[in-house]
Design a protein around this motif. Structure first.
Motif, mmCIF file in Angstrom:
data_model
loop_
_atom_site.group_PDB
_atom_site.id
_atom_site.type_symbol
_atom_site.label_atom_id
_atom_site.label_comp_id
_atom_site.label_asym_id
_atom_site.label_seq_id
_atom_site.Cartn_x
_atom_site.Cartn_y
_atom_site.Cartn_z
ATOM 1 N N LEU A 93 -6.258 -5.661 -1.594
ATOM 2 C CA LEU A 93 -7.271 -6.627 -1.188
ATOM 3 C C LEU A 93 -6.668 -8.028 -1.210
ATOM 4 O O LEU A 93 -6.048 -8.434 -2.188
ATOM 5 C CB LEU A 93 -8.473 -6.543 -2.143
ATOM 6 N N GLU A 143 -7.720 -11.920 -0.977
ATOM 7 C CA GLU A 143 -8.898 -12.780 -1.083
ATOM 8 C C GLU A 143 -8.555 -14.258 -1.007
ATOM 9 O O GLU A 143 -9.445 -15.090 -0.945
ATOM 10 C CB GLU A 143 -9.628 -12.502 -2.400
ATOM 11 N N TYR A 172 -8.492 -15.976 3.858
ATOM 12 C CA TYR A 172 -9.415 -14.880 3.564
ATOM 13 C C TYR A 172 -10.556 -15.329 2.642
ATOM 14 O O TYR A 172 -11.485 -14.576 2.413
ATOM 15 C CB TYR A 172 -8.651 -13.693 2.954
ATOM 16 N N ARG A 182 -13.310 -12.696 6.676
ATOM 17 C CA ARG A 182 -12.613 -11.479 6.262
ATOM 18 C C ARG A 182 -11.484 -11.078 7.206
ATOM 19 O O ARG A 182 -10.612 -10.303 6.824
ATOM 20 C CB ARG A 182 -13.623 -10.335 6.129
ATOM 21 N N GLU A 236 -13.606 -2.234 8.900
ATOM 22 C CA GLU A 236 -14.369 -2.435 7.668
ATOM 23 C C GLU A 236 -14.846 -1.118 7.076
ATOM 24 O O GLU A 236 -14.887 -0.961 5.860
ATOM 25 C CB GLU A 236 -15.535 -3.383 7.920
ATOM 26 N N LEU A 261 -11.818 0.022 5.284
ATOM 27 C CA LEU A 261 -11.468 -0.846 4.164
ATOM 28 C C LEU A 261 -12.391 -0.606 2.972
ATOM 29 O O LEU A 261 -11.937 -0.567 1.826
ATOM 30 C CB LEU A 261 -11.525 -2.317 4.609
ATOM 31 N N VAL A 262 -13.678 -0.440 3.237
ATOM 32 C CA VAL A 262 -14.622 -0.154 2.156
ATOM 33 C C VAL A 262 -14.255 1.161 1.471
ATOM 34 O O VAL A 262 -14.295 1.274 0.238
ATOM 35 C CB VAL A 262 -16.080 -0.117 2.686
ATOM 36 N N VAL A 305 -9.887 0.611 0.163
ATOM 37 C CA VAL A 305 -9.303 -0.513 -0.571
ATOM 38 C C VAL A 305 -10.226 -0.896 -1.737
ATOM 39 O O VAL A 305 -11.358 -1.332 -1.497
ATOM 40 C CB VAL A 305 -9.061 -1.722 0.368
ATOM 41 N N TYR A 318 -13.060 -3.917 -1.907
ATOM 42 C CA TYR A 318 -13.416 -4.476 -0.600
ATOM 43 C C TYR A 318 -14.924 -4.625 -0.425
ATOM 44 O O TYR A 318 -15.382 -5.610 0.148
ATOM 45 C CB TYR A 318 -12.831 -3.665 0.558
ATOM 46 N N ARG A 319 -15.718 -3.695 -0.936
ATOM 47 C CA ARG A 319 -17.178 -3.793 -0.804
ATOM 48 C C ARG A 319 -17.682 -5.076 -1.476
ATOM 49 O O ARG A 319 -18.491 -5.807 -0.928
ATOM 50 C CB ARG A 319 -17.855 -2.560 -1.397
ATOM 51 N N TYR A 337 -15.863 -7.815 -2.118
ATOM 52 C CA TYR A 337 -15.326 -8.928 -1.320
ATOM 53 C C TYR A 337 -16.179 -9.169 -0.083
ATOM 54 O O TYR A 337 -16.496 -10.315 0.258
ATOM 55 C CB TYR A 337 -13.869 -8.619 -0.935
ATOM 56 N N ARG A 338 -16.582 -8.101 0.577
ATOM 57 C CA ARG A 338 -17.403 -8.218 1.786
ATOM 58 C C ARG A 338 -18.736 -8.895 1.473
ATOM 59 O O ARG A 338 -19.244 -9.662 2.291
ATOM 60 C CB ARG A 338 -17.618 -6.837 2.400
#
Length: 166
Positions: free
Chosen positions: A88, A90, A94, A98, A140, A143-144, A147, A150-151, A153-154
Protein backbone atom coordinates in the motif's frame (compact mmCIF):
# COMPACT_ATOMS: atom_id res chain seq x y z
CA UNK A 1 -5.47 -11.00 5.61
CA UNK A 2 -5.77 -10.51 1.85
CA UNK A 3 -7.31 -13.12 -0.38
CA UNK A 4 -5.11 -15.59 -2.19
CA UNK A 5 -3.57 -14.24 -5.40
CA UNK A 6 -4.44 -17.49 -7.17
CA UNK A 7 -8.07 -16.35 -7.40
CA UNK A 8 -6.87 -13.70 -9.87
CA UNK A 9 -4.34 -15.88 -11.70
CA UNK A 10 -6.65 -17.66 -14.14
CA UNK A 11 -6.06 -17.27 -17.86
CA UNK A 12 -9.39 -15.51 -18.22
CA UNK A 13 -8.44 -12.85 -15.64
CA UNK A 14 -4.99 -12.34 -17.16
CA UNK A 15 -6.48 -11.86 -20.63
CA UNK A 16 -8.89 -9.26 -19.30
CA UNK A 17 -5.99 -7.48 -17.66
CA UNK A 18 -4.03 -7.51 -20.90
CA UNK A 19 -6.93 -5.91 -22.78
CA UNK A 20 -6.83 -2.95 -20.39
CA UNK A 21 -3.18 -2.46 -21.34
CA UNK A 22 -3.95 -2.79 -25.06
CA UNK A 23 -6.77 -0.24 -24.82
CA UNK A 24 -4.58 2.14 -22.84
CA UNK A 25 -1.86 1.81 -25.48
CA UNK A 26 -4.42 2.50 -28.21
CA UNK A 27 -5.45 5.69 -26.40
CA UNK A 28 -1.83 6.82 -26.28
CA UNK A 29 -1.48 6.14 -30.01
CA UNK A 30 -4.67 8.17 -30.63
CA UNK A 31 -3.26 10.99 -28.48
CA UNK A 32 -0.01 11.04 -30.48
CA UNK A 33 -1.87 10.90 -33.79
CA UNK A 34 -4.09 13.81 -32.74
CA UNK A 35 -1.05 15.75 -31.61
CA UNK A 36 0.90 15.16 -34.82
CA UNK A 37 -1.87 15.32 -37.42
CA UNK A 38 -4.65 17.28 -35.75
CA UNK A 39 -5.49 20.79 -36.84
CA UNK A 40 -4.26 23.61 -34.66
CA UNK A 41 -5.98 26.86 -33.92
CA UNK A 42 -4.24 29.94 -35.23
CA UNK A 43 -4.23 33.27 -33.55
CA UNK A 44 -2.34 35.42 -31.14
CA UNK A 45 -3.30 37.59 -28.25
CA UNK A 46 -5.23 35.59 -25.69
CA UNK A 47 -4.28 32.29 -27.32
CA UNK A 48 -0.67 32.84 -26.17
CA UNK A 49 -1.84 32.90 -22.53
CA UNK A 50 -4.13 29.92 -23.03
CA UNK A 51 -1.26 27.96 -24.54
CA UNK A 52 1.01 28.94 -21.62
CA UNK A 53 -1.65 27.70 -19.20
CA UNK A 54 -1.75 24.45 -21.17
CA UNK A 55 2.00 24.06 -20.72
CA UNK A 56 1.60 24.50 -16.97
CA UNK A 57 -1.18 21.89 -16.81
CA UNK A 58 0.84 19.46 -18.97
CA UNK A 59 3.92 19.99 -16.80
CA UNK A 60 1.87 19.47 -13.64
CA UNK A 61 0.41 16.24 -15.06
CA UNK A 62 3.81 14.93 -16.11
CA UNK A 63 5.19 15.74 -12.67
CA UNK A 64 2.36 13.98 -10.83
CA UNK A 65 2.72 10.89 -13.02
CA UNK A 66 6.51 10.82 -12.58
CA UNK A 67 6.15 11.24 -8.80
CA UNK A 68 3.70 8.35 -8.76
CA UNK A 69 6.04 6.12 -10.78
CA UNK A 70 8.85 6.88 -8.31
CA UNK A 71 6.55 5.93 -5.41
CA UNK A 72 5.91 2.53 -7.03
CA UNK A 73 9.51 1.74 -7.88
CA UNK A 74 10.04 -1.80 -9.17
CA UNK A 75 6.46 -2.76 -8.29
CA UNK A 76 5.02 -0.75 -11.16
CA UNK A 77 2.82 -2.65 -13.60
CA UNK A 78 0.51 -1.51 -16.41
CA UNK A 79 -1.92 -4.32 -15.60
CA UNK A 80 -4.96 -3.77 -13.38
CA UNK A 81 -3.96 -6.74 -11.23
CA UNK A 82 -1.43 -5.74 -8.54
CA UNK A 83 1.95 -7.46 -8.59
CA UNK A 84 2.43 -10.24 -6.06
CA UNK A 85 4.66 -8.12 -3.80
CA UNK A 86 2.36 -5.08 -3.94
CA UNK A 87 2.33 -2.81 -0.92
CA UNK A 88 0.00 0.00 0.00
CA UNK A 89 1.32 3.43 -0.99
CA UNK A 90 -0.20 6.28 1.01
CA UNK A 91 2.41 9.03 0.71
CA UNK A 92 3.25 11.58 -1.94
CA UNK A 93 0.48 12.18 -4.46
CA UNK A 94 -1.40 9.17 -3.05
CA UNK A 95 -2.45 11.39 -0.12
CA UNK A 96 -4.80 13.26 -2.44
CA UNK A 97 -6.13 10.68 -4.93
CA UNK A 98 -5.85 6.89 -5.09
CA UNK A 99 -4.65 6.77 -8.71
CA UNK A 100 -2.50 9.88 -9.23
CA UNK A 101 -0.53 8.38 -12.12
CA UNK A 102 -3.74 8.28 -14.15
CA UNK A 103 -4.69 11.76 -12.94
CA UNK A 104 -1.37 13.00 -14.23
CA UNK A 105 -1.94 11.40 -17.62
CA UNK A 106 -5.34 13.09 -17.90
CA UNK A 107 -3.85 16.48 -16.97
CA UNK A 108 -0.90 15.96 -19.33
CA UNK A 109 -3.11 15.12 -22.33
CA UNK A 110 -5.45 18.02 -21.63
CA UNK A 111 -2.61 20.47 -21.06
CA UNK A 112 -0.72 19.32 -24.14
CA UNK A 113 -3.80 19.72 -26.30
CA UNK A 114 -4.33 23.25 -24.98
CA UNK A 115 -0.63 24.13 -25.32
CA UNK A 116 -0.64 23.01 -28.95
CA UNK A 117 -4.05 24.63 -29.52
CA UNK A 118 -5.18 21.28 -30.89
CA UNK A 119 -8.88 20.51 -30.35
CA UNK A 120 -8.41 16.86 -31.41
CA UNK A 121 -5.68 16.43 -28.80
CA UNK A 122 -7.79 18.11 -26.11
CA UNK A 123 -10.54 15.58 -26.85
CA UNK A 124 -8.27 12.69 -25.89
CA UNK A 125 -8.29 13.87 -22.24
CA UNK A 126 -11.97 12.98 -21.67
CA UNK A 127 -11.34 9.65 -23.40
CA UNK A 128 -8.53 8.93 -20.95
CA UNK A 129 -10.76 10.06 -18.09
CA UNK A 130 -13.58 7.66 -19.01
CA UNK A 131 -11.08 4.85 -19.60
CA UNK A 132 -9.35 5.38 -16.24
CA UNK A 133 -12.66 5.55 -14.36
CA UNK A 134 -13.46 2.11 -15.76
CA UNK A 135 -9.94 0.70 -15.26
CA UNK A 136 -9.68 1.94 -11.67
CA UNK A 137 -13.02 0.31 -10.83
CA UNK A 138 -11.50 -3.03 -11.88
CA UNK A 139 -8.19 -2.32 -10.15
CA UNK A 140 -9.85 -1.33 -6.90
CA UNK A 141 -11.73 -4.60 -6.72
CA UNK A 142 -8.42 -6.45 -6.76
CA UNK A 143 -6.58 -3.97 -4.54
CA UNK A 144 -9.20 -4.38 -1.81
CA UNK A 145 -8.91 -8.17 -2.08
CA UNK A 146 -5.12 -8.40 -2.36
CA UNK A 147 -3.42 -5.45 -0.67
CA UNK A 148 -3.60 -5.26 3.13
CA UNK A 149 -5.03 -1.94 4.32
CA UNK A 150 -6.41 -0.86 0.94
CA UNK A 151 -10.06 -0.87 2.12
CA UNK A 152 -9.14 1.51 4.98
CA UNK A 153 -7.05 3.69 2.63
CA UNK A 154 -9.95 3.89 0.18
CA UNK A 155 -12.21 5.23 2.93
CA UNK A 156 -9.56 7.76 4.01
CA UNK A 157 -8.82 9.00 0.46
CA UNK A 158 -12.25 9.10 -1.19
CA UNK A 159 -11.16 10.38 -4.62
CA UNK A 160 -9.92 8.00 -7.30
CA UNK A 161 -8.70 10.47 -9.92
CA UNK A 162 -9.68 14.09 -9.30
CA UNK A 163 -10.29 15.53 -5.83
CA UNK A 164 -13.92 16.45 -5.21
CA UNK A 165 -15.00 15.01 -8.57
CA UNK A 166 -14.28 11.28 -8.81
Amino acid sequence: MPENFSRYDSDQENRRGAWWVVLQGALFVLFIMALVWGNRLDGGGVLVYVRAAGLLVAGFGAGVSAWSVIQHGARLSPFPRPVSNARLIEGGPYRFVRHPMYSGIIAFTLGTGVAYASPATVLTAPMFFVFFVAKTAREEEMLVALVPGYRRYRSEVPWRLIPRIV
